[in-house]
Design a protein around this motif. Structure first.
Motif, PDB file in Angstrom:
ATOM      1  N   GLY A   1       0.780  -1.140   0.035  1.00  0.00           N
ATOM      2  CA  GLY A   1      -0.114  -0.124   0.058  1.00  0.00           C
ATOM      3  C   GLY A   1       0.885   1.305  -0.104  1.00  0.00           C
ATOM      4  O   GLY A   1       2.172   1.239  -0.391  1.00  0.00           O
ATOM      5  N   GLN A   2       0.169   2.376   0.187  1.00  0.00           N
ATOM      6  CA  GLN A   2       0.883   3.499   0.276  1.00  0.00           C
ATOM      7  C   GLN A   2       1.744   3.734   1.699  1.00  0.00           C
ATOM      8  O   GLN A   2       1.487   3.082   2.495  1.00  0.00           O
ATOM      9  N   ASP A   3       2.846   4.521   1.657  1.00  0.00           N
ATOM     10  CA  ASP A   3       3.377   4.796   2.635  1.00  0.00           C
ATOM     11  C   ASP A   3       2.820   5.014   3.947  1.00  0.00           C
ATOM     12  O   ASP A   3       1.879   5.885   4.059  1.00  0.00           O
ATOM     13  N   GLY A   4       2.968   4.522   5.061  1.00  0.00           N
ATOM     14  CA  GLY A   4       2.362   4.910   6.224  1.00  0.00           C
ATOM     15  C   GLY A   4       1.164   3.888   6.631  1.00  0.00           C
ATOM     16  O   GLY A   4       0.701   4.102   7.902  1.00  0.00           O
ATOM     17  N   ARG A   5       0.545   3.238   5.499  1.00  0.00           N
ATOM     18  CA  ARG A   5      -0.629   2.364   5.830  1.00  0.00           C
ATOM     19  C   ARG A   5      -0.250   1.065   6.297  1.00  0.00           C
ATOM     20  O   ARG A   5       0.887   0.357   5.715  1.00  0.00           O
ATOM     21  N   LEU A   6      -0.718   0.567   7.325  1.00  0.00           N
ATOM     22  CA  LEU A   6      -0.454  -0.548   8.276  1.00  0.00           C
ATOM     23  C   LEU A   6      -1.876  -1.481   8.573  1.00  0.00           C
ATOM     24  O   LEU A   6      -2.446  -0.630   9.312  1.00  0.00           O
ATOM     25  N   GLU A   7      -2.008  -2.436   7.901  1.00  0.00           N
ATOM     26  CA  GLU A   7      -2.977  -3.348   8.551  1.00  0.00           C
ATOM     27  C   GLU A   7      -2.609  -4.895   8.310  1.00  0.00           C
ATOM     28  O   GLU A   7      -2.642  -5.324   7.253  1.00  0.00           O
ATOM     29  N   ALA A   8      -2.215  -5.237   9.543  1.00  0.00           N
ATOM     30  CA  ALA A   8      -1.875  -6.773   9.773  1.00  0.00           C
ATOM     31  C   ALA A   8      -2.904  -7.385  10.794  1.00  0.00           C
ATOM     32  O   ALA A   8      -2.874  -7.123  12.000  1.00  0.00           O
ATOM     33  N   LEU A   9      -3.549  -8.426  10.240  1.00  0.00           N
ATOM     34  CA  LEU A   9      -4.785  -9.082  10.962  1.00  0.00           C
ATOM     35  C   LEU A   9      -4.405 -10.418  11.119  1.00  0.00           C
ATOM     36  O   LEU A   9      -4.041 -11.210  10.131  1.00  0.00           O
ATOM     37  N   GLY A  10      -4.321 -10.811  12.407  1.00  0.00           N
ATOM     38  CA  GLY A  10      -4.095 -12.041  12.733  1.00  0.00           C
ATOM     39  C   GLY A  10      -2.851 -12.515  12.764  1.00  0.00           C
ATOM     40  O   GLY A  10      -2.348 -13.620  12.232  1.00  0.00           O
ATOM     41  N   THR A  11      -1.784 -11.582  12.865  1.00  0.00           N
ATOM     42  CA  THR A  11      -0.240 -11.795  12.710  1.00  0.00           C
ATOM     43  C   THR A  11       0.425 -12.458  14.155  1.00  0.00           C
ATOM     44  O   THR A  11      -0.061 -12.402  15.081  1.00  0.00           O
ATOM     45  N   PHE A  12       1.557 -12.693  13.820  1.00  0.00           N
ATOM     46  CA  PHE A  12       2.401 -13.570  14.953  1.00  0.00           C
ATOM     47  C   PHE A  12       3.720 -13.793  14.627  1.00  0.00           C
ATOM     48  O   PHE A  12       3.924 -13.555  13.711  1.00  0.00           O
ATOM     49  N   ASP A  13       4.616 -13.890  15.700  1.00  0.00           N
ATOM     50  CA  ASP A  13       6.018 -14.102  15.420  1.00  0.00           C
ATOM     51  C   ASP A  13       6.297 -15.632  14.922  1.00  0.00           C
ATOM     52  O   ASP A  13       5.979 -16.546  15.574  1.00  0.00           O
ATOM     53  N   VAL A  14       6.741 -15.732  13.734  1.00  0.00           N
ATOM     54  CA  VAL A  14       6.903 -16.747  13.053  1.00  0.00           C
ATOM     55  C   VAL A  14       7.883 -17.931  13.797  1.00  0.00           C
ATOM     56  O   VAL A  14       7.660 -19.040  13.936  1.00  0.00           O
ATOM     57  N   LEU A  15       9.056 -17.375  14.330  1.00  0.00           N
ATOM     58  CA  LEU A  15      10.090 -18.170  14.896  1.00  0.00           C
ATOM     59  C   LEU A  15       9.471 -18.854  16.156  1.00  0.00           C
ATOM     60  O   LEU A  15       9.518 -19.982  16.694  1.00  0.00           O
TER      61      LEU A  15
END
Length: 498
Positions: free
Chosen positions: A286-300
């Motif tokens: 997306g454009q600079d500054g937009r953040l939308e991360a749904l249901g994310t997690f640390d992979v390790l």
């Protein structure tokens, strides 16, 4: 197709980025490439792409590999080419000239088969990505060209001629002589036929591997020297053919195989997590500054938990219109730092063109990922912890810009609360003024109300991070922990003296 392969070729050498250790990306990459000695894929995971079209081209190739049939075909290509490469290397290491030439000719024949197999497999799979389609077009043109056609024809014919050389060995004491095969009886078949009559029921075979030592190699070389004397013209033609083709593989083949190994390593690593129900997605740029991360997690962390039969907590990280910074407060051991690391990891993994953890993810390709995590005192340091921290933060601020991603974790905790609040305020305002995207973990709740562009997140002891107003508990818990006055610390001391 350009000489660069499917997409921007993964780097062969690259220093570890400054932010890798802070975000635990160094540990993640080590886990991903474990057991994959060749090629060296670590540099490939260190270098981000910075332009959207190149990232999307890489994403398209990854999407094609979701097809199990195509993924299996390309995995076979990688495995077969690796075996072929080992044959060439073995030939180069062999000092006995006839054996080296025999090994190299076998490697050329194997290489021809590798090209034929991968071209046919790609044509049958009909990939959708521009990268794989372009590679198929290149392969078809290469295979149909006069150079490869001549190479394949001559190598196959010479290998057939070698296979047609039949001979017998006569052993008399220490003397071994070779002669052309003249239709003699196969005595080994006669021996087997004799003992077959004594066989009863089938029994479990007892097999062991007999490894040839240097003595067997020397004997094999001596026998091969005798065979060369029986058919010198064939071996002469083999030598002239190999001398005329000192190299047979265009550099692009090795580049493409390395690119595929890079993608397959990541897909193999996340496969157990996907099987456990954890989502991975192709991030939207997306454009600079937009953040939308749904249901994310640390992979390790998720990899460790899933291996132990557990599930990690998933969280949302969202910056809406006019929002530029996430400020996370909450009690210790609530997952604040893990959440901040996860956001930083998302930007790096997305800029590699790989699937990232989450149901849906939208972000931008950053020009810089800048992190600041507290470091303990180290032997030999000539400055105090606070002085070192101030210098590092000052250096970070000189590099921050509108497309930067900044991850800050509990800055200036070694000084007084009042000084820490003042210094944190100055740093956060500088990051906001630079219009960067940022995540800040802090025990100072007031920072979450510093500016309208800040989103306040609160972590709980169930590792959930939610939008909420900081209530002052984070600093109180931090102070209590520093002086050993939390409920758990008090209970432990009381039970120890009971």
């Amino acid at each position: 197709m350009s000489d660069s392969g499917l997409f921007a070729p993964p780097a062969r050498t690259a220093p570890e980025p400054d932010y890798f250790a802070d975000l635990q990306l160094d540990q993640l990459v080590d886990a991903v490439v474990a057991g994959r000695e060749r090629p060296d894929l670590v540099p490939a995971f260190r270098v981000r792409l910075t332009d959207g079209p190149t990232i999307r081209q890489r994403q398209e190739v990854v999407a094609d590999l979701a097809d199990p049939r195509l993924r299996a075909a390309l995995r076979t290509f990688c495995d077969d080419r690796a075996r072929c490469t080992r044959q060439f290397e073995r030939a180069d290491r062999t000092r006995h000239r006839p054996r080296a030439r025999r090994t190299r000719l076998a490697a050329v024949v194997s290489y021809v088969q590798v090209i034929n197999d991968v071209t046919d497999a790609l044509a049958n799979a009909a990939p959708a990505s521009t990268g794989l389609r372009d590679w198929l077009t290149w392969l078809e043109a290469y295979r149909a060209g006069p150079d490869f056609a001549e190479l394949a024809r001559e190598a196959t014919a010479l290998r057939a001629e070698l296979d047609e050389i039949h001979y017998t060995l006569a052993i008399s004491g220490a003397e071994v002589t070779a002669a052309p095969f003249a239709g003699q009886d196969d005595l080994s078949a006669a021996v087997r036929a004799t003992f077959d009559r004594f066989r009863a029921d089938d029994v479990e075979p007892y097999r062991f591997e007999l490894r040839a030592g240097i003595e067997m190699e020397q004997m094999d070389d001596a026998v091969l020297d005798l065979v060369v004397q029986l058919a010198p013209d064939v071996f002469d033609r083999v030598g002239r053919f190999l001398d005329a083709h000192p190299t047979v593989e265009p550099a692009v083949i090795a580049e493409v195989e390395r690119e595929l190994q890079f993608v397959l390593a990541w897909l193999d690593f996340i496969a157990p997590l996907q099987a456990a129900g954890l989502p991975f997605t192709r991030p939207e740029l997306g454009q600079d500054g937009r953040l939308e991360a749904l249901g994310t997690f640390d992979v390790l962390l998720a990899h460790s938990l899933v291996a132990a039969g557990q599930q990690p907590a998933t969280n949302d990280a969202v910056l809406g219109d006019g929002e530029r910074m996430l400020v996370i407060t909450g009690p210790n051991q609530g997952g604040k730092t893990t959440f901040a690391r996860t956001v930083g990891q998302l930007y790096h993994l997305a800029a590699l063109g790989l699937p990232v953890p989450g149901r849906a993810v939208t972000l931008h390709a950053p020009d810089a990922i800048l992190t600041h995590f507290e470091r303990g005192d180290r032997a030999g340091d000539l400055t105090s912890r606070l002085e070192d921290e101030v210098e590092r933060v000052a250096g970070l601020l000189t590099r921050v810009g509108p497309r930067s991603v900044v991850v800050l974790n509990e800055m200036f905790s070694s000084t007084t609360w009042v000084d820490a609040r003042t210094m944190n305020t100055d740093v956060l305002r500088a990051v906001l003024d630079a219009d960067a995207t940022a995540v800040c973990v802090t025990f100072i709740d007031e920072l979450s109300r510093l500016d309208p562009r800040i989103v306040s997140l609160v972590a709980d002891r169930d590792f959930r991070v939610v939008r909420a107003r900081a209530d002052g508990e984070a600093h109180a818990v931090a102070l209590a922990a520093r002086y050993g006055l939390t409920r758990g610390q008090l209970r432990t001391r009381i039970e120890a003296h009971a």
